[in-house]
Design an enzyme around this catalytic site. Structure first.
Site, short mmCIF file in Angstrom:
data_model
loop_
_atom_site.label_atom_id
_atom_site.label_comp_id
_atom_site.label_asym_id
_atom_site.label_seq_id
_atom_site.Cartn_x
_atom_site.Cartn_y
_atom_site.Cartn_z
N CYS A 53 43.18 17.47 14.74
CA CYS A 53 41.83 17.00 14.46
C CYS A 53 40.92 18.23 14.47
CB CYS A 53 41.38 16.00 15.52
SG CYS A 53 39.63 15.54 15.35
N ASP A 60 47.46 14.99 15.48
CA ASP A 60 47.61 13.76 14.72
C ASP A 60 49.01 13.75 14.16
OD1 ASP A 60 44.94 12.63 14.91
OD2 ASP A 60 44.29 14.30 13.65
N GLU A 95 42.29 12.44 5.54
CA GLU A 95 42.03 12.35 4.11
C GLU A 95 42.14 13.72 3.44
OE1 GLU A 95 39.77 9.20 6.37
OE2 GLU A 95 40.00 11.36 6.56
#
Length: 153
Positions: A53, A60, A95
Site C-alpha cells: 500500500c 497487499d 487499480e
C-alpha cells in the site's frame, strides 16, 4: 523436438534466478509466436502477487490473472514471474498495479487483445478486484475490449 537454442534472445530461462527488489519492467522478455495467423487465448494465473500500500506500507496480496490474444510476440513465463515478483516492495494501489501490468505487457508484445484482473485479498474487510483491458485500435479487438469491459462482472 524443441531446441532452446532457437530462442537466443531469452536470458532468464534456464539460468540462475535473481529477484529484483523493486518494480522492474526491464526484466520482461518476449519470444516469437509460432502461430501468429491464429487467434487463440493465453491465460496466466499468478496466485502469489504482492505489492505494498503506497500510504501505509502494508502488504497487499492478490491473484493476478492475465489473458491475451497474441500477435507476433508472446511473453516468456519466467520473466513474467520475476516481473510480478518485482512488485513485492513497490507501493501502488490495486487499480494502478493492474494498469501498470497491462501497459508494460502491451509495450512488450503489442498483443491483439489483453486483459488483466487483480483478485486482491480483503484488508479491512474489503476486497478489491480491479479489471482493465485493451484491444488494438482500428481492429475487431477494439470492439471486443469495449464489449468485455461493459459486460465485466
Amino acid at each position: 523436438m524443441y531446441n532452446m537454442k532457437n530462442e537466443t534472445k531469452l536470458s532468464l530461462l534456464g539460468n540462475k534466478t535473481e529477484y529484483k527488489q523493486d518494480y522492474a519492467p526491464e526484466i520482461l522478455e518476449a519470444f516469437d509466436n509460432k502461430h501468429p495467423e491464429n487467434d487463440y487465448w493465453v491465460r496466466f494465473n499468478c496466485p502469489e502477487f504482492t505489492s505494498l500500500c503506497p500510504v501505509t506500507g502494508q502488504p497487499d496480496f492478490a491473484t493476478i490473472q492475465i489473458d491475451y490474444i497474441p500477435d507476433i510476440k508472446m511473453v516468456e513465463s519466467k520473466s513474467l514471474k520475476l516481473y510480478l515478483f518485482s512488485f513485492r516492495n513497490h507501493g501502488a494501489f490495486h487499480e494502478e498495479c493492474v494498469n501498470i501490468i497491462m501497459k508494460d505487457l502491451i509495450r512488450l508484445m503489442n498483443p491483439k487483445y489483453i486483459e488483466v484482473t487483480g483478485f486482491f485479498s480483503p484488508r479491512g474487510g474489503i476486497s478489491i478486484h480491479p479489471y482493465c483491458n485493451y484491444g488494438r485500435p482500428g481492429t475487431r479487438y477494439e470492439s471486443l475490449a469495449a464489449e468485455r469491459l461493459f459486460r465485466h462482472q
